[in-house]
Design an enzyme around this catalytic site. Sequence first.
Site, PDB file in Angstrom:
ATOM      1  N   MET A  76       0.809  -1.214   0.000  1.00 30.70           N
ATOM      2  CA  MET A  76       0.000   0.000   0.000  1.00 30.70           C
ATOM      3  C   MET A  76       0.848   1.271   0.000  1.00 30.70           C
ATOM      4  SD  MET A  76      -3.258  -0.512  -0.147  1.00 30.70           S
ATOM      5  CE  MET A  76      -4.349  -1.930  -0.100  1.00 30.70           C
ATOM      6  N   ILE A 104      -1.321  -0.826   8.282  1.00 29.56           N
ATOM      7  CA  ILE A 104      -0.343   0.235   8.606  1.00 29.56           C
ATOM      8  C   ILE A 104       1.035  -0.264   8.203  1.00 29.56           C
ATOM      9  CG2 ILE A 104      -1.421   1.514  10.505  1.00 29.56           C
ATOM     10  CD1 ILE A 104       0.071  -0.382  12.460  1.00 29.56           C
ATOM     11  N   TYR A 166       3.736   8.011  13.112  1.00 33.78           N
ATOM     12  CA  TYR A 166       2.511   7.209  13.169  1.00 33.78           C
ATOM     13  C   TYR A 166       1.317   8.067  13.585  1.00 33.78           C
ATOM     14  CZ  TYR A 166      -0.771   3.711  15.076  1.00 33.78           C
ATOM     15  OH  TYR A 166      -1.884   2.962  15.372  1.00 33.78           O
ATOM     16  N   SER A 167       1.516   8.859  14.653  1.00 35.23           N
ATOM     17  CA  SER A 167       0.455   9.708  15.168  1.00 35.23           C
ATOM     18  C   SER A 167      -0.020  10.695  14.096  1.00 35.23           C
ATOM     19  CB  SER A 167       0.978  10.440  16.400  1.00 35.23           C
ATOM     20  OG  SER A 167      -0.065  11.091  17.050  1.00 35.23           O
ATOM     21  N   ALA A 168       0.931  11.244  13.339  1.00 33.38           N
ATOM     22  CA  ALA A 168       0.578  12.197  12.270  1.00 33.38           C
ATOM     23  C   ALA A 168      -0.330  11.532  11.239  1.00 33.38           C
ATOM     24  CB  ALA A 168       1.847  12.715  11.590  1.00 33.38           C
ATOM     25  N   ILE A 201      -3.946  -2.994  21.824  1.00 34.02           N
ATOM     26  CA  ILE A 201      -4.557  -4.289  21.503  1.00 34.02           C
ATOM     27  C   ILE A 201      -3.454  -5.353  21.416  1.00 34.02           C
ATOM     28  CG2 ILE A 201      -6.097  -5.500  19.870  1.00 34.02           C
ATOM     29  CD1 ILE A 201      -7.335  -2.896  21.055  1.00 34.02           C
ATOM     30  N   THR A 203      -2.097  -7.536  19.570  1.00 38.33           N
ATOM     31  CA  THR A 203      -1.577  -8.144  18.332  1.00 38.33           C
ATOM     32  C   THR A 203      -0.072  -8.381  18.503  1.00 38.33           C
ATOM     33  OG1 THR A 203      -1.063  -6.049  17.237  1.00 38.33           O
ATOM     34  CG2 THR A 203      -3.297  -6.876  16.978  1.00 38.33           C
TER      35      THR A 203
HETATM   36  N1  LIG Z   1      -2.391  -3.216  18.031  1.00 35.47           N
HETATM   37  C1  LIG Z   1      -2.575  -2.082  18.642  1.00 35.47           C
HETATM   38  O1  LIG Z   1      -2.216  -1.906  19.811  1.00 35.47           O
HETATM   39  C2  LIG Z   1      -3.292  -0.972  17.942  1.00 35.47           C
HETATM   40  C3  LIG Z   1      -3.613  -1.025  16.592  1.00 35.47           C
HETATM   41  N2  LIG Z   1      -4.304   0.026  16.024  1.00 35.47           N
HETATM   42  C4  LIG Z   1      -4.624   0.001  14.593  1.00 35.47           C
HETATM   43  O2  LIG Z   1      -5.197  -1.239  14.233  1.00 35.47           O
HETATM   44  C5  LIG Z   1      -4.856  -1.549  12.898  1.00 35.47           C
HETATM   45  C6  LIG Z   1      -4.291  -2.948  12.834  1.00 35.47           C
HETATM   46  O3  LIG Z   1      -3.183  -3.029  13.694  1.00 35.47           O
HETATM   47  P1  LIG Z   1      -2.503  -4.429  14.088  1.00 35.47           P
HETATM   48  O4  LIG Z   1      -3.452  -5.528  13.824  1.00 35.47           O
HETATM   49  O5  LIG Z   1      -1.899  -4.277  15.415  1.00 35.47           O
HETATM   50  O6  LIG Z   1      -1.319  -4.477  12.997  1.00 35.47           O
HETATM   51  P2  LIG Z   1      -0.433  -5.702  12.465  1.00 35.47           P
HETATM   52  O7  LIG Z   1       0.968  -5.213  12.442  1.00 35.47           O
HETATM   53  O8  LIG Z   1      -0.747  -6.962  13.171  1.00 35.47           O
HETATM   54  O9  LIG Z   1      -0.979  -5.869  10.967  1.00 35.47           O
HETATM   55  C7  LIG Z   1      -0.682  -4.942   9.994  1.00 35.47           C
HETATM   56  C8  LIG Z   1      -1.189  -5.463   8.669  1.00 35.47           C
HETATM   57  O10 LIG Z   1      -0.830  -4.558   7.627  1.00 35.47           O
HETATM   58  C9  LIG Z   1      -0.067  -5.230   6.646  1.00 35.47           C
HETATM   59  N3  LIG Z   1       0.946  -4.334   6.090  1.00 35.47           N
HETATM   60  C10 LIG Z   1       2.110  -3.924   6.646  1.00 35.47           C
HETATM   61  N4  LIG Z   1       2.787  -3.132   5.816  1.00 35.47           N
HETATM   62  C11 LIG Z   1       2.039  -3.029   4.684  1.00 35.47           C
HETATM   63  C12 LIG Z   1       2.219  -2.392   3.432  1.00 35.47           C
HETATM   64  N5  LIG Z   1       3.306  -1.659   3.180  1.00 35.47           N
HETATM   65  N6  LIG Z   1       1.265  -2.520   2.485  1.00 35.47           N
HETATM   66  C13 LIG Z   1       0.157  -3.262   2.726  1.00 35.47           C
HETATM   67  N7  LIG Z   1      -0.071  -3.912   3.880  1.00 35.47           N
HETATM   68  C14 LIG Z   1       0.869  -3.790   4.849  1.00 35.47           C
HETATM   69  C15 LIG Z   1       0.539  -6.419   7.358  1.00 35.47           C
HETATM   70  O11 LIG Z   1       0.814  -7.500   6.503  1.00 35.47           O
HETATM   71  P3  LIG Z   1       2.144  -7.654   5.619  1.00 35.47           P
HETATM   72  O12 LIG Z   1       3.294  -7.412   6.526  1.00 35.47           O
HETATM   73  O13 LIG Z   1       2.015  -9.046   5.104  1.00 35.47           O
HETATM   74  O14 LIG Z   1       2.015  -6.646   4.520  1.00 35.47           O
HETATM   75  C16 LIG Z   1      -0.586  -6.808   8.299  1.00 35.47           C
HETATM   76  O15 LIG Z   1      -1.545  -7.589   7.632  1.00 35.47           O
HETATM   77  C17 LIG Z   1      -3.899  -0.460  12.430  1.00 35.47           C
HETATM   78  O16 LIG Z   1      -4.600   0.506  11.690  1.00 35.47           O
HETATM   79  C18 LIG Z   1      -3.389   0.135  13.722  1.00 35.47           C
HETATM   80  O17 LIG Z   1      -3.006   1.472  13.586  1.00 35.47           O
HETATM   81  C19 LIG Z   1      -4.671   1.104  16.738  1.00 35.47           C
HETATM   82  C20 LIG Z   1      -4.389   1.188  18.064  1.00 35.47           C
HETATM   83  C21 LIG Z   1      -3.653   0.178  18.772  1.00 35.47           C
HETATM   84  C1  LIG Z   2      -3.796   7.506  28.528  1.00 38.80           C
HETATM   85  C2  LIG Z   2      -2.987   6.356  28.046  1.00 38.80           C
HETATM   86  C3  LIG Z   2      -3.737   5.094  28.340  1.00 38.80           C
HETATM   87  C4  LIG Z   2      -2.646   6.532  26.578  1.00 38.80           C
HETATM   88  C5  LIG Z   2      -1.324   5.905  26.160  1.00 38.80           C
HETATM   89  C6  LIG Z   2      -1.519   4.795  25.163  1.00 38.80           C
HETATM   90  C7  LIG Z   2      -0.455   4.732  24.056  1.00 38.80           C
HETATM   91  C8  LIG Z   2       0.927   4.678  24.659  1.00 38.80           C
HETATM   92  C9  LIG Z   2      -0.743   3.547  23.103  1.00 38.80           C
HETATM   93  C10 LIG Z   2      -2.167   3.673  22.498  1.00 38.80           C
HETATM   94  C11 LIG Z   2      -2.075   3.272  21.041  1.00 38.80           C
HETATM   95  C12 LIG Z   2      -0.742   2.629  20.881  1.00 38.80           C
HETATM   96  C13 LIG Z   2      -0.043   2.489  19.494  1.00 38.80           C
HETATM   97  C14 LIG Z   2      -0.922   2.138  18.349  1.00 38.80           C
HETATM   98  O1  LIG Z   2      -1.937   2.756  18.130  1.00 38.80           O
HETATM   99  C15 LIG Z   2      -0.474   1.190  17.363  1.00 38.80           C
HETATM  100  C16 LIG Z   2       0.825   0.823  17.271  1.00 38.80           C
HETATM  101  C17 LIG Z   2       1.244   0.107  16.043  1.00 38.80           C
HETATM  102  C18 LIG Z   2       2.029  -1.121  16.386  1.00 38.80           C
HETATM  103  O2  LIG Z   2       2.483  -1.776  15.206  1.00 38.80           O
HETATM  104  C19 LIG Z   2       3.188  -0.701  17.275  1.00 38.80           C
HETATM  105  C20 LIG Z   2       2.707  -0.066  18.543  1.00 38.80           C
HETATM  106  C21 LIG Z   2       1.828   1.148  18.335  1.00 38.80           C
HETATM  107  C22 LIG Z   2       2.682   2.296  17.869  1.00 38.80           C
HETATM  108  C23 LIG Z   2       1.125   1.524  19.674  1.00 38.80           C
HETATM  109  C24 LIG Z   2       2.083   2.155  20.715  1.00 38.80           C
HETATM  110  C25 LIG Z   2       1.394   2.509  22.060  1.00 38.80           C
HETATM  111  C26 LIG Z   2       0.170   3.373  21.869  1.00 38.80           C
HETATM  112  C27 LIG Z   2       0.593   4.722  21.343  1.00 38.80           C
END
Ligand SMILES: NC(=O)C1=CN([C@@H]2O[C@H](COP(=O)(O)OP(=O)(O)OC[C@H]3O[C@@H](n4cnc5c(N)ncnc54)[C@H](OP(=O)(O)O)[C@@H]3O)[C@@H](O)[C@H]2O)C=CC1
Ligand SMILES: CC(C)CCC[C@@H](C)[C@H]1CC[C@H]2[C@@H]3C(=O)C=C4C[C@@H](O)CC[C@]4(C)[C@H]3CC[C@]12C
Length: 273
Positions: A76, A104, A166-168, A201, A203
């Site tokens: 992507m 992402i 990421y935040s941006a 979460i 993951t």
């Molecule tokens: N886990 C968390 O704590 C949090 C997650 N989120 C959001 O939830 C969503 C899912 O997160 P999460 O399940 O943890 O992420 P994962 O890292 O588990 O999964 C990311 C997915 O994106 C794919 N991906 C990575 N790079 C690319 C690329 N360049 N092009 C296309 N696909 C790509 C990966 O597959 P592949 O490497 O095969 O391409 C994988 O399927 C995200 O939007 C994240 O921001 C939000 C807050 C907290």
């Molecule tokens: C008031 C507090 C509870 C708030 C603090 C919570 C912060 C520290 C939490 C909330 C959402 C979280 C990030 C997120 O959204 C997704 C990812 C992508 C993953 O591949 C790597 C980790 C990362 C960057 C998380 C990092 C930690 C974050 C910033």
Amino acid sequence: VYFYSGPGNFSEEMLRGKRVIVTGASSGIGEQMAYHLARMGAHVLLTARTEAKLQKVVDKCLDLGAASARYVSGSMESTAFAEEVVKEAEITWGGLDMLILNHIGHSFFDFFNGDVDHVRKLMETNFLSYVAMTVSALPMLKESEGSIVVVSSISGKVASPFTAPYSATKFALEGFFSSLRHEFIIENVNVSITLCILGYINTENAVRTVSHVIKGAPAPKEECALEIIRSGALRQRELHYPASIVTPTVLLRDFAPDFLDGLVRSNLRHGAA
Ligand SMILES: NC(=O)C1=CN([C@@H]2O[C@H](COP(=O)(O)OP(=O)(O)OC[C@H]3O[C@@H](n4cnc5c(N)ncnc54)[C@H](OP(=O)(O)O)[C@@H]3O)[C@@H](O)[C@H]2O)C=CC1
Ligand SMILES: CC(C)CCC[C@@H](C)[C@H]1CC[C@H]2[C@@H]3C(=O)C=C4C[C@@H](O)CC[C@]4(C)[C@H]3CC[C@]12C
């Protein structure tokens, strides 16, 4: 309470036979969404870069009862690929009911090191491809009066240290899609936009990246995935998951910003990076 079921109630039947694209579906929350949708009898088109993982997820979706399941692999980082995925849905289904934007690109949890190219690349992967997919899918979504689901984060509402690029990308999503939501209403376009604000979460990638620095346990990805599908099907404006953490955090943002910033920093262990 049990017998009262207003029009706002979710039923898994709502997804039966629906045509759904899930991005970032090879792992984490995206993979779990694919399994829920399969169980509910939806048609799923999954995408990510790693073909071997996608093939396994597709096989499991078919076992779980998906109406159909297929994948397209690619990155992507390129908006051309984003458009190609939507084209694939058009060719195979001739329409689309739900677009779940979830992928992402890889980012660091560390002090911002001044790498502007990384910021550009992440904006392309995490933001621009969401825009490109929405643009290509819109004619089909208008036709079906379908839904767009945008997966964001607390990091898209409240910044923490070590997540600047990421935040941006996540803040950008809210600006773009909230503006678009207005325009849909003005133009009587019946396509819903749901913004999902997720906390930490469990993951694999997130746990590997931050479990050593963050206090507090992560919420389960299976339940998270179900809540995302539910909020999209109900055409909600915003999902907070887990609500007990996300809602108070978002409320504090405007009410007591300095207090919240202190809380955020104290939630991360000293010497986080
Ligand atoms: N886990 C968390 O704590 C949090 C997650 N989120 C959001 O939830 C969503 C899912 O997160 P999460 O399940 O943890 O992420 P994962 O890292 O588990 O999964 C990311 C997915 O994106 C794919 N991906 C990575 N790079 C690319 C690329 N360049 N092009 C296309 N696909 C790509 C990966 O597959 P592949 O490497 O095969 O391409 C994988 O399927 C995200 O939007 C994240 O921001 C939000 C807050 C907290
Ligand atoms: C008031 C507090 C509870 C708030 C603090 C919570 C912060 C520290 C939490 C909330 C959402 C979280 C990030 C997120 O959204 C997704 C990812 C992508 C993953 O591949 C790597 C980790 C990362 C960057 C998380 C990092 C930690 C974050 C910033």
